[in-house]
Scaffold this motif. Structure first.
Motif, PDB file in Angstrom:
ATOM      1  N   ALA A  55       7.402  12.308  -5.244  1.00  0.00           N
ATOM      2  CA  ALA A  55       6.852  11.005  -4.933  1.00  0.00           C
ATOM      3  C   ALA A  55       7.923   9.739  -5.641  1.00  0.00           C
ATOM      4  O   ALA A  55       7.927   8.662  -5.098  1.00  0.00           O
ATOM      5  N   TYR A  70       4.102  15.467  -6.730  1.00  0.00           N
ATOM      6  CA  TYR A  70       2.674  15.929  -6.494  1.00  0.00           C
ATOM      7  C   TYR A  70       3.043  17.320  -5.955  1.00  0.00           C
ATOM      8  O   TYR A  70       3.261  17.472  -4.572  1.00  0.00           O
ATOM      9  N   ALA A 121       5.591  -1.155   0.196  1.00  0.00           N
ATOM     10  CA  ALA A 121       4.955  -0.976   1.353  1.00  0.00           C
ATOM     11  C   ALA A 121       3.766   0.130   0.653  1.00  0.00           C
ATOM     12  O   ALA A 121       3.751   0.640  -0.316  1.00  0.00           O
ATOM     13  N   ASN A 122       2.749   0.449   1.603  1.00  0.00           N
ATOM     14  CA  ASN A 122       1.822   1.523   1.240  1.00  0.00           C
ATOM     15  C   ASN A 122       2.640   3.044   1.142  1.00  0.00           C
ATOM     16  O   ASN A 122       3.241   3.078   2.067  1.00  0.00           O
ATOM     17  N   GLY A 123       2.388   3.462   0.049  1.00  0.00           N
ATOM     18  CA  GLY A 123       2.717   4.762  -0.210  1.00  0.00           C
ATOM     19  C   GLY A 123       4.209   4.913  -0.666  1.00  0.00           C
ATOM     20  O   GLY A 123       4.971   6.027  -0.874  1.00  0.00           O
ATOM     21  N   ALA A 124       4.797   3.710  -1.037  1.00  0.00           N
ATOM     22  CA  ALA A 124       6.127   3.591  -1.791  1.00  0.00           C
ATOM     23  C   ALA A 124       6.171   4.293  -3.033  1.00  0.00           C
ATOM     24  O   ALA A 124       7.325   4.691  -3.157  1.00  0.00           O
ATOM     25  N   GLY A 125       4.944   4.434  -3.770  1.00  0.00           N
ATOM     26  CA  GLY A 125       4.955   4.917  -4.995  1.00  0.00           C
ATOM     27  C   GLY A 125       4.395   4.179  -6.205  1.00  0.00           C
ATOM     28  O   GLY A 125       4.839   4.490  -7.427  1.00  0.00           O
ATOM     29  N   LYS A 126       3.939   3.027  -5.788  1.00  0.00           N
ATOM     30  CA  LYS A 126       3.487   1.864  -6.969  1.00  0.00           C
ATOM     31  C   LYS A 126       2.191   2.626  -7.871  1.00  0.00           C
ATOM     32  O   LYS A 126       2.635   2.444  -9.030  1.00  0.00           O
ATOM     33  N   SER A 127       1.477   3.155  -7.047  1.00  0.00           N
ATOM     34  CA  SER A 127       0.294   3.660  -8.022  1.00  0.00           C
ATOM     35  C   SER A 127       0.777   4.835  -8.959  1.00  0.00           C
ATOM     36  O   SER A 127       0.441   4.854  -9.971  1.00  0.00           O
ATOM     37  N   THR A 128       1.473   5.606  -8.210  1.00  0.00           N
ATOM     38  CA  THR A 128       1.999   6.856  -8.916  1.00  0.00           C
ATOM     39  C   THR A 128       2.873   6.371 -10.095  1.00  0.00           C
ATOM     40  O   THR A 128       2.824   6.985 -11.338  1.00  0.00           O
TER      41      THR A 128
HETATM   42  N1  ADP Z   1      -2.799  13.099  -5.092  1.00  0.00           N
HETATM   43  C1  ADP Z   1      -1.876  12.956  -4.394  1.00  0.00           C
HETATM   44  N2  ADP Z   1      -1.319  14.144  -3.849  1.00  0.00           N
HETATM   45  C2  ADP Z   1      -0.317  14.314  -2.869  1.00  0.00           C
HETATM   46  N3  ADP Z   1       0.304  13.391  -2.741  1.00  0.00           N
HETATM   47  C3  ADP Z   1       0.280  12.029  -3.118  1.00  0.00           C
HETATM   48  C4  ADP Z   1      -0.749  11.859  -3.970  1.00  0.00           C
HETATM   49  N4  ADP Z   1      -1.173  10.542  -4.154  1.00  0.00           N
HETATM   50  C5  ADP Z   1      -0.153   9.998  -3.644  1.00  0.00           C
HETATM   51  N5  ADP Z   1       0.587  10.524  -3.005  1.00  0.00           N
HETATM   52  C6  ADP Z   1       1.946  10.631  -2.394  1.00  0.00           C
HETATM   53  O1  ADP Z   1       2.996   9.777  -2.999  1.00  0.00           O
HETATM   54  C7  ADP Z   1       3.492   8.812  -2.352  1.00  0.00           C
HETATM   55  C8  ADP Z   1       3.176   7.551  -3.103  1.00  0.00           C
HETATM   56  O2  ADP Z   1       2.024   7.223  -3.352  1.00  0.00           O
HETATM   57  P1  ADP Z   1       1.396   5.994  -4.136  1.00  0.00           P
HETATM   58  O3  ADP Z   1       1.861   6.000  -5.588  1.00  0.00           O
HETATM   59  O4  ADP Z   1      -0.282   5.931  -3.984  1.00  0.00           O
HETATM   60  O5  ADP Z   1       1.818   4.849  -3.257  1.00  0.00           O
HETATM   61  P2  ADP Z   1       1.552   3.143  -3.130  1.00  0.00           P
HETATM   62  O6  ADP Z   1       0.619   2.887  -4.614  1.00  0.00           O
HETATM   63  O7  ADP Z   1       2.731   2.462  -3.430  1.00  0.00           O
HETATM   64  O8  ADP Z   1       0.807   2.828  -1.834  1.00  0.00           O
HETATM   65  C9  ADP Z   1       2.859   8.685  -1.031  1.00  0.00           C
HETATM   66  O9  ADP Z   1       3.766   9.431  -0.068  1.00  0.00           O
HETATM   67  C10 ADP Z   1       1.677   9.473  -1.050  1.00  0.00           C
HETATM   68  O10 ADP Z   1       1.297   9.985   0.066  1.00  0.00           O
END
Ligand code: ADP
Ligand code: MG
Lengths: 237, 290
Positions: A20, A15, A39-46
């Motif tokens: 990420a 990003y 954990a939250n922020g690990a990168g699962k959704s990404t």
């Molecule tokens: N739109 C975005 N812009 C910048 N950073 C992002 C964005 N979405 C997620 N991140 C960062 O990418 C990392 C992974 O996020 P995410 O994939 O949402 O984690 P998870 O789904 O595991 O909680 C985190 O550090 C988050 O802060």
């Protein structure tokens, strides 16, 4: 176990300047439930969003059903047999329940979707009761069911579920996991992302543990459920 | 008195058609296309050149204007707005104002600043008498066109697959693309429809107020934008009601208060409505997503 349907290799996602996803590789075989925990922020959704084409990979490969998905825009991926039920449900709040389901089948022929709608209503009777209601008036649990039903409307070979139990009362969480098990039994391949590691691992064939953009552990669901480091980090000892 | 009401509704119908374009583009692309008013002017010239110079029949001249504006709207979106899809809304707004001046200056180059006397393209419609009131064919044609446009658009967005896809894009572009909906294509379609409507509005406007200049579209454009906000931006019936109310208020203000002050009164009413109801008359509350 069937053939590999999804194969991700050395994937990197940024990003802007935030790195990420830092080189993850994983695969899903036909008929499996695979889960990504972390954990939250690990990168699962990404990870899921990149596979679904919503985000661009910086490097690495993603192969689905024998073909590369790199550079394929999100709207062309659904038709290949992959559906993402995104984090936070993201149902169309101003459309009715039935319209939401119709949109899930956007890439299919109009004549084929009536049966699928019936099948979704059979699986989620609550949705049938409310088919004319605007989705914004549904409860959180109902919206989650709608989001899952909508994803199923494309008849996916692989369905990816991003935190389907998020924010739901425990009884609803159980219900959602029962539905996931049923889907699995009926032959759908599932890639599940969950913070509820206990529940996810107990139904998964295989699992990967994600930590700050890297895969740090993997194995069968049962093995990870009994793994010391996993127990400490994600299962409360 | 009733005469004023009729001419107010007729002028308001033109505002309503323009406001529909504003509101659709805003609802789906989340941007204010300030060049929308100038597309009206281009539509006016397209109809004028073919209808007056080339003696094309009215229907063909109008069709030509619609095609020109539709293509123009899509091209503007592709070249000027699409590259800014992820830019700040201020950057997009400034670009839209730039496009507006660009279109006005292109018109100035081609057609000069001399006003053209636009022929009434609705003169084929006979007037009707209701009791002692006479409704001109132009007013009748304008109001009927407006109603047809409104009904057609409502049916399109409520009932057709593409219309529903448009509503999903307006709500959540990412989720829409996960459904297999081509978001960029849908935005193009919205610009095409809005700009096609602007051409129709241009012909109606110039038929009723027959001076055509490069700046002809600017003021009606701003007023129609006001109408869209007044009715609740993003809402189709809101644009309709806002447009007609605005036209009626303007004509009554002109007739009973002051010709010079009529625009000030129109905008004052807008400000009052927005203070009382910030989302406009029919505006939906914007639900923040978490
Ligand atoms: N739109 C975005 N812009 C910048 N950073 C992002 C964005 N979405 C997620 N991140 C960062 O990418 C990392 C992974 O996020 P995410 O994939 O949402 O984690 P998870 O789904 O595991 O909680 C985190 O550090 C988050 O802060
Ligand atoms: Mg997440």
């Amino acid at each position: 176990m069937g053939n590999t349907i999804l194969k991700v290799n050395d994937l990197h996602v940024h990003y802007g300047s935030i790195h990420a996803i830092q080189g993850i590789s994983f695969e899903v075989n036909e008929g499996e439930i695979v889960t990504l925990i972390g954990a939250n922020g690990a990168g699962k959704s990404t990870s899921l969003n990149t596979v679904a084409g919503l985000l661009k990979a910086s490097s690495g490969t993603i192969d689905f059903d024998g073909k590369s998905l790199l550079g394929v825009p999100a709207h062309k991926i659904v038709g290949r047999g992959m559906a993402l039920c995104p984090e936070g449900r993201r149902v169309f709040l101003q459309l009715t329940v039935q319209e939401n389901l119709e949109m899930g089948a956007f890439t299919r022929k109009q004549s084929e979707i009536a049966d699928s709608i019936e099948a979704v209503y059979e699986q989620f009777p609550r949705l049938k009761e409310r088919y004319k209601q605007i989705a914004g008036t549904l409860s959180g649990g109902e919206q989650q069911m709608l989001a899952m039903g909508r994803a199923l409307m494309s008849k996916p070979k692989l369905i990816m579920l991003d935190e389907p139990s998020m924010g739901l009362a425990p009884i609803l969480v159980d219900q959602i996991f029962d539905i996931i098990k049923e889907l699995h039994k009926s032959g759908t391949t599932i890639l599940l992302v969950e913070q509820n590691a206990q529940k996810a691992l107990s139904i998964a064939d295989r699992a990967y543990v994600l930590e700050t953009g890297r895969i740090v552990n993997s194995g069968t669901g049962q093995a990870l459920l009994h793994d010391d480091s996993v127990r400490k980090a994600y299962l409360g000892g | 008195m009733l005469d004023y009401l009729i001419s107010g509704i007729s002028l308001g119908s033109v505002y309503a058609i323009i406001a529909l374009g504003y509101t659709m583009v805003y609802g789906i692309a989340k941007m204010l296309n300030f060049a929308h008013g100038d597309i009206i002017m281009i539509g006016g010239y397209a109809a004028f050149c073919t209808g007056y110079y080339l003696h094309w029949p009215v229907w063909l001249a109008v069709l030509f204007a619609v095609v020109v504006c539709t293509v123009l709207g899509v091209v503007i979106e592709k070249l000027a707005y699409k590259p800014l899809r992820n830019a700040t809304s201020l950057a997009v707004l400034i670009t839209a104002i730039g496009v507006s001046y660009f279109l006005q200056n292109v018109a100035l180059l081609i057609w000069t600043s001399n006003p053209k006397a636009f022929p009434n393209m609705l003169s084929f419609i006979p007037y009707v008498n209701i009791g002692r009131i006479q409704i001109t064919g132009t007013a009748l044609g304008t109001v009927v066109t407006c109603i047809v446009v409104m009904v057609a658009l409502t049916l399109f967005t409520d009932k057709t697959k593409m219309g529903k896809a448009m509503r999903t894009v307006s709500e959540d572009k990412g989720a829409a693309s996960l459904m297999g909906i081509n978001v960029n294509g849908t935005i193009s379609l919205t610009f095409a429809i809005g700009s096609g409507l602007a051409a129709i509005a241009g012909v109606l406007l110039c038929s009723a107020y027959p001076t055509l200049m490069p700046t002809t579209g600017a003021m009606p454009g701003i007023k129609a934008f006001t109408a869209a906000v007044f009715g609740g931006i993003g809402s189709i019936p809101g644009a309709m009601i806002g447009g007609i109310l605005l036209g009626v208020i303007e004509i009554f203000a002109k007739a009973y208060i002051s010709t010079q002050l009529s625009d000030a009164i129109v905008f004052a009413v807008l400000i009052i409505v927005l203070i009382v109801k910030p989302t406009g008359l029919l505006g939906k509350k914007i639900t923040e997503k978490v």
